[in-house]
Structure formats: structure tokens, C-alpha cells
Design a protein around this motif. Structure first.
Motif, PDB file in Angstrom:
ATOM      1  N   VAL A 190       0.831  -1.196   0.000  1.00 50.65           N
ATOM      2  CA  VAL A 190       0.000   0.000   0.000  1.00 50.65           C
ATOM      3  C   VAL A 190       0.871   1.253   0.000  1.00 50.65           C
ATOM      4  N   GLU A 191       1.915   1.241   0.797  1.00 50.25           N
ATOM      5  CA  GLU A 191       2.784   2.411   0.914  1.00 50.25           C
ATOM      6  C   GLU A 191       3.481   2.711  -0.403  1.00 50.25           C
ATOM      7  N   TYR A 207       3.962   8.403   1.840  1.00 49.85           N
ATOM      8  CA  TYR A 207       3.501   7.130   2.405  1.00 49.85           C
ATOM      9  C   TYR A 207       2.161   7.231   3.128  1.00 49.85           C
ATOM     10  N   LYS A 208       1.605   8.453   3.210  1.00 41.04           N
ATOM     11  CA  LYS A 208       0.283   8.669   3.788  1.00 41.04           C
ATOM     12  C   LYS A 208       0.154   8.078   5.188  1.00 41.04           C
ATOM     13  N   VAL A 209       0.986   8.564   6.064  1.00 45.74           N
ATOM     14  CA  VAL A 209       0.928   8.073   7.433  1.00 45.74           C
ATOM     15  C   VAL A 209       1.376   9.202   8.365  1.00 45.74           C
ATOM     16  N   TRP A 210       0.783   9.270   9.556  1.00 45.34           N
ATOM     17  CA  TRP A 210       1.185  10.278  10.534  1.00 45.34           C
ATOM     18  C   TRP A 210       2.455   9.853  11.236  1.00 45.34           C
ATOM     19  N   TYR A 214       5.990   5.456  16.370  1.00 43.92           N
ATOM     20  CA  TYR A 214       5.367   4.528  15.432  1.00 43.92           C
ATOM     21  C   TYR A 214       4.833   3.351  16.238  1.00 43.92           C
ATOM     22  N   PRO A 215       3.651   2.823  15.866  1.00 45.90           N
ATOM     23  CA  PRO A 215       3.081   1.741  16.676  1.00 45.90           C
ATOM     24  C   PRO A 215       3.924   0.470  16.659  1.00 45.90           C
ATOM     25  N   ASP A 216       4.737   0.295  15.608  1.00 45.72           N
ATOM     26  CA  ASP A 216       5.495  -0.947  15.490  1.00 45.72           C
ATOM     27  C   ASP A 216       6.989  -0.640  15.457  1.00 45.72           C
ATOM     28  N   ALA A 263      13.399  -1.376   9.896  1.00 45.66           N
ATOM     29  CA  ALA A 263      12.124  -1.629   9.221  1.00 45.66           C
ATOM     30  C   ALA A 263      11.527  -0.409   8.542  1.00 45.66           C
ATOM     31  N   ARG A 298      12.287   4.941  14.155  1.00 47.54           N
ATOM     32  CA  ARG A 298      11.035   4.717  14.867  1.00 47.54           C
ATOM     33  C   ARG A 298      11.285   4.582  16.362  1.00 47.54           C
TER      34      ARG A 298
END
Lengths: 264, 328
Positions: free
Chosen positions: B75-76, B269-272, B288-290, B296, B302
Motif C-alpha cells: 500500500v505504501e 507514504y500517507k501516514v502520521w 510509530y506503533p510498530d 524496518a 522509529r
């Protein structure tokens, strides 16, 4: 010699009518397939009006394999912007339609269905860093989310009966984003679609932990009374028996959601 | 004319000779040069994507690309390549928006998260498509135990955990601190405090800076996937981080902080990226949640949710950040 040819053809029809005759499609030698794009993993592509100029996905490849089995040389796709058009009663300009259509008695009054090609129970996808819930009871205290007016949302209320009010979101993309940002602990949605989602962005979510059995099955829609149905079902059976169906499923949809543990 | 490639989590423009939209698109499809790749400029447009046609009409550039443009399932990557095309074309003053076609047709679902049914403006590409995340609730913790409290106390003494996290309860925060220690000590990064890890912890000393220096500064150790917060000779905190994956390596060097955003939006990449402190170009420390125990990201560093805001406050403008490839 010339006069012999029609005689031989007639003989062939008499001996093996179901294998020798061309399948009864709208245009001889061609399979015209109705779609309702887009649906990630199942069918995406590009269109000029209704004409599909590029198509890919599980259902697209399945249609191509079916055409090969039916000994049809050409496959064309048309897109129906409205899903409901595919399900409406009456004459169709396509031979068959694939669009994750679940078999229901109400729909079966208006269109004919093939044998099912995919089982689509509801799946449970959890966020990152959450302890894997092993039962419906373990889901009760979590912040659950589903799409508004969906099978998943109803299941949460009827079967899981959570202690926290579930959040119902407008569309699957919002649902996945809320899970990614951990404002949902778990989402309940069509299991095959969740498998696609988790494969598209594997580092955004936790695992697909299990399914809740609803016995929904996706099948191919045909015009009511279509003469193609027996041949189509035979072709589907052959694709299942020789492993083609499973290969396509694995390629486009990822994990086999029918093998997920059942949450009770 | 300028062409939109990618650098870290953001778009990086490069100068090319030429004056037409078509020339700019051809340069974009050709990708960054070897020298530019060394500067970590990348592209998400698949190599060999054909340009079928470009038509300009009333401020709308209709750009028809070959099937290859929609290849892949990430998706990214898919959303980033659309951003690259739109941002490259709309730099021309006579192009207000881009109608994107693939193999002559309007894409449906080929680029998840991007609306391609209508002409796309640069503003639409750059604007956030989702609301900013609120700070997630504190992670769940297990039942209290003295054993875990002792482990946490030791991790706190060595700088891998903060005092407020010493609560005797197991949870992701403690696991992350154990992983950070394992990274430092060169042990298996499994987050489990087994016999080997406990023995190493008992004998360990607080980490020391890799490079000599003075004052407040930061070291990012790419081989160990750790960030050291340093005052003078003392390492005040060691953070579990994840940097750029192969092909997106975080830029090695010494940098000074010039850009900070509590809520930063990654255009390609359309991400906060919450609590983003930019080291250089599109490379930042951010929440980042992960945060896996290996590289990565797209080049950023991150940081887990519970440390992100704290770190943001520790890196004021002008702070020296040293990104170090090999720390041992």
C-alpha cells in the motif's frame, strides 16, 4: 469428402453431448465476466466506462481459469459500478459475475448461483502488542470495531456482547486505520478481506486470531435459468480437485481463513 | 524542471534539464542516478514503467502509464508512486491537476487510499487523508511480581528504562527495554529475560558514548538499533529504536536538528509521524506503533509510543545527532 463433415459432427454430439458442444455463452467462444470493482485482493483494475482494460485479483484469475476449463478462447470483463445491478433479476449481458457475492435465499430468487468457491466467515484481526484472545469471552473487555451496518457489527452485539460499546466505522479503510493507531483493539470483518488487509501492510497490525462461523459462502452469479451452470460447476469442481483454486487463493488472498481457529 | 523522488519519509526533489511535462515524467520513470542513490534518493515507481501518453488540456495533465505502474501489493509503495507522478507534473505552472490512467483506463482500487477517479491536485496528494492519531492508551500490564520489579530496577539503573516504569508489572515497555539491553550486549533480541540475559544484566555497566564529545547530544547506532541520549560523558537513556530497512538506510553522518513537528504527515507514504524531529531531509525520529528489533522504516528512526514525546523534548533545535553505522 465434404458431405462427411456434418455427419461426423452430428455423431459427436450424439455420443458425448456435454463435452463436445461449445459452452452456451452469449458470444460463442468468449466468456464475458461481470465484476464490481474495486475490492482489494479480489478484483482491482482500470476501466473505460464499463469496459475493463486491466483487471487483476483472485476472482479475475479464477474467471480466466474457468474459461480455460470451459475451452473458451477469449475472456472479457465488464464492470458494474453498482453491486446491486449484478444481483437484479432479468436478462444479463454477461455470462457470469464474480464479486464476493454471498449466497442467500433472497438473492437466489432473482439469480442463479454456482457451487461456492470461497468460504467467508467473519474474522478477528487484533492490533499490535495485544495479548492474543483465545475465545469470544476474551474479546468482551476489548474495544471492538466493525463497519457500520455489517455482518461483523451485528455479530459483535449478538455473539460477543462486549462490556465496552463497539465503535462502528464508515468503511473498511477507516476500520483498518483505527486498528493501526490502536484506537481499536480488534476489528470484526469478512475473514478473507482481513487476510488481504494484513498482507498489504503486515507491520501495521497484530495477527488474524480467529474466525466466527457464519457459514457465508461466495458463489458465481448467473442469469436465472442459465444453461451454463452445469458446465460451470463441473469446471469449478475440476479447479478445486487439481489444486488451482487453492493456488489462486494463496497467491491473492494470503492466509487460508477457513483454517483459522474458531472463536467460541 | 524538478523531479519528485523520495528521501526517507518525505519527497526529495532533484533538478533535471528539460522543459516539458513529458520530459520530467520520463526522468521520473528513469529513476535516480547512481550518485543520487548514494544520497539515499529512492523511487517507488517500478523500473521500466512505460509512459503511454501525456495530454495537456485546460490545466489537467492526463498521464497514461503502462500496467507496470500498478505492480506490487504494498500500500505504501503504491501511494508513494502516485504522489511522485502528481508532484512532478504539478510543478509546471500550467498543470493544476493530474488525471492518472493505467493502460488507458481509470484505475479502480489499484492504488489503495488514493482517489483516482477524478484529477488529482498536489494539494490533495500532500493533505492528510486520515485524522491524526491520539496518543494511545498505556499498554496493558500483567500482575505484579517482585522478580519483574527487580528486573525493571536493574534496567532503570543502566538507563534502559525510566523510574516511572518500575511497577513490577510485565508489559511491552519492559519487553522493549529488555530488547534494548540485548541489542547493546549483542544477545538474541527476543525480549525475554532468560538466564543468559539475566546473567549479562547482572554484570553490565551503564553504556558509554561511542564518540567522545561535550554537552547534550544524541547517537543513533544503526548496527545495534539503539539511540543514546548523552550529556557530557554520561548516557542518560538508551532507547529501543528501528531505523531504515535495506534500500532505505538511515543517512550516516552528523546532523543538527532544523525541523520539529508534533504531528508530521508523510506525504508519499500517507501516514502520521507523531513527535517528529527531523535529522535531515525526510529523516526523523518519530513515534510509530510498530518498533521491531530490526531495521524496518523508510529511513526514519522509529521510537515506541511511551518514549516518543520524551525524546522529542530531549532534542531541541540545534542538537547534534550522530548517526553511526558501526558502533563496535
Amino acid at each position: 469428402m465434404r458431405s462427411l463433415v456434418p455427419a461426423l459432427a452430428v455423431a459427436a454430439i450424439l455420443v458425448a453431448p456435454t463435452t463436445a458442444a461449445a459452452p452456451p455463452t452469449k458470444t460463442p467462444g468468449e466468456l464475458l465476466v461481470g465484476l464490481a470493482m474495486p475490492s482489494a485482493g479480489f478484483q482491482v483494475g482500470s476501466v473505460r466506462g464499463r469496459e475493463v482494460v486491466l483487471a487483476k485479483g483472485f476472482e479475475v484469475d479464477l474467471a480466466r481459469e474457468l474459461a480455460t476449463r470451459l475451452e473458451l478462447r477469449r475472456v472479457r470483463f465488464v464492470n458494474e459500478p453498482l453491486f446491486s445491478t449484478l444481483l437484479a433479476a432479468g436478462r444479463k449481458d454477461w455470462d457470469l459475475a464474480l464479486a464476493q457475492i454471498s449466497v442467500t435465499p433472497a438473492r437466489a430468487k432473482r439469480i442463479d448461483f454456482s457451487a461456492p468457491y470461497l468460504s467467508a466467515d467473519q474474522g478477528v484481526l487484533i492490533r499490535l502488542d495485544l495479548k492474543r484472545p483465545a475465545s469470544l469471552a476474551a474479546l468482551r473487555s476489548l474495544q471492538l470495531c466493525a463497519e457500520r451496518a455489517s455482518t461483523g457489527g451485528q455479530l459483535i452485539l449478538d455473539r460477543i456482547k462486549p462490556t465496552r460499546k463497539p465503535r462502528l466505522l464508515e468503511n473498511p479503510s477507516k476500520l483498518s486505520y483505527e486498528l493501526f493507531t490502536k484506537r481499536c483493539d480488534a476489528i470484526v470483518f469478512d475473514a478473507p478481506a482481513l487476510a488481504v488487509l494484513s498482507r498489504q501492510a503486515p507491520d501495521r497490525y497484530g495477527p488474524l486470531v480467529g474466525r466466527i462461523v457464519t457459514n457465508e459462502r461466495y458463489a458465481i452469479a448467473l442469469e436465472k435459468g442459465s444453461a451454463l451452470r452445469p458446465r460451470l460447476n463441473a469446471a469449478l469442481r475440476a479447479l478445486a480437485a487439481d489444486g488451482t483454486l487453492e493456488r489462486l487463493r494463496k497467491r491473492w488472498l494470503g492466509a487460508d481463513t477457513a483454517k483459522l481457529p474458531v472463536l467460541r | 524542471m524538478r523531479v519528485a523522488f523520495l528521501q526517507g519519509e518525505q519527497v526529495g526533489y532533484v533538478e533535471r534539464s528539460g522543459t516539458s511535462v513529458e520530459a520530467a515524467l520520463r526522468a521520473l520513470l528513469a529513476g535516480p542516478t547512481t550518485a543520487e542513490r548514494k544520497r539515499e534518493l529512492t523511487t517507488q515507481v517500478p523500473a521500466g514503467t512505460p509512459l503511454r501518453s501525456v495530454r495537456l488540456d485546460g490545466g489537467i495533465a492526463t498521464i497514461d502509464l503502462g500496467e507496470k505502474f500498478a505492480a506490487g501489493t504494498s500500500v505504501e509503495s503504491l501511494s508513494a508512486r502516485v504522489a511522485q507522478v502528481v508532484l512532478t507534473a504539478t510543478r509546471f505552472p500550467n498543470v493544476r491537476s493530474v488525471r492518472l490512467l493505467v493502460k488507458g483506463g481509470t484505475p479502480l482500487g489499484l492504488f489503495p487510499g488514493v482517489v483516482t477517479r477524478y484529477p488529482i491536485t498536489a494539494k490533495a496528494v500532500a493533505a492528510p487523508t486520515v485524522p491524526p492519531p491520539t496518543t494511545p492508551a498505556p499498554p496493558p500490564t500483567g500482575s505484579e511480581s517482585d522478580q519483574i520489579r527487580a528486573l525493571q530496577q536493574r534496567l532503570d539503573d543502566l538507563g534502559f528504562l525510566t523510574r516511572d516504569a518500575v511497577d513490577g508489572k510485565a508489559g511491552p515497555r519492559t519487553t522493549s527495554a529488555v530488547v534494548a539491553f540485548q541489542k547493546w550486549a549483542g544477545l538474541t533480541r527476543d525480549g525475554a529475560a532468560g538466564p543468559t540475559t539475566l546473567a549479562a544484566l547482572a554484570n553490565a555497566a551503564r553504556p558509554t558514548p561511542i564518540n567522545r564529545g561535550a554537552g547534550h547530544r544524541i547517537e543513533v547506532l544503526l548496527d545495534r538499533q539503539l539511540t543514546l541520549v548523552i550529556d557530557g560523558d554520561r548516557v542518560t537513556r538508551i532507547l529501543d529504536v528501528s531505523s531504515g530497512k535495506p534500500g532505505f538506510e538511515t543517512l550516516v553522518g552528523s546532523w543538527k536538528i532544523v525541523r520539529k513537528e508534533e504531528r508530521s504527515w508523510s506525504v508519499p507514504y500517507k501516514v502520521w509521524l507523531p513527535w517528529a524531529t527531523y535529522i535531515i531531509a525526510g529523516y526523523a525520529f518519530h513515534e510509530y506503533p510498530d518498533v521491531p528489533p530490526y531495521p524496518a522504516s523508510h529511513g526514519c528512526v522509529r521510537v515506541p509510543g511511551w518514549d516518543a514525546e520524551w525524546l522529542y523534548r530531549q532534542i531541541p533545535f540545534g542538537t547534534l545527532v550522530m548517526v553511526i553505522g558501526r558502533s563496535r
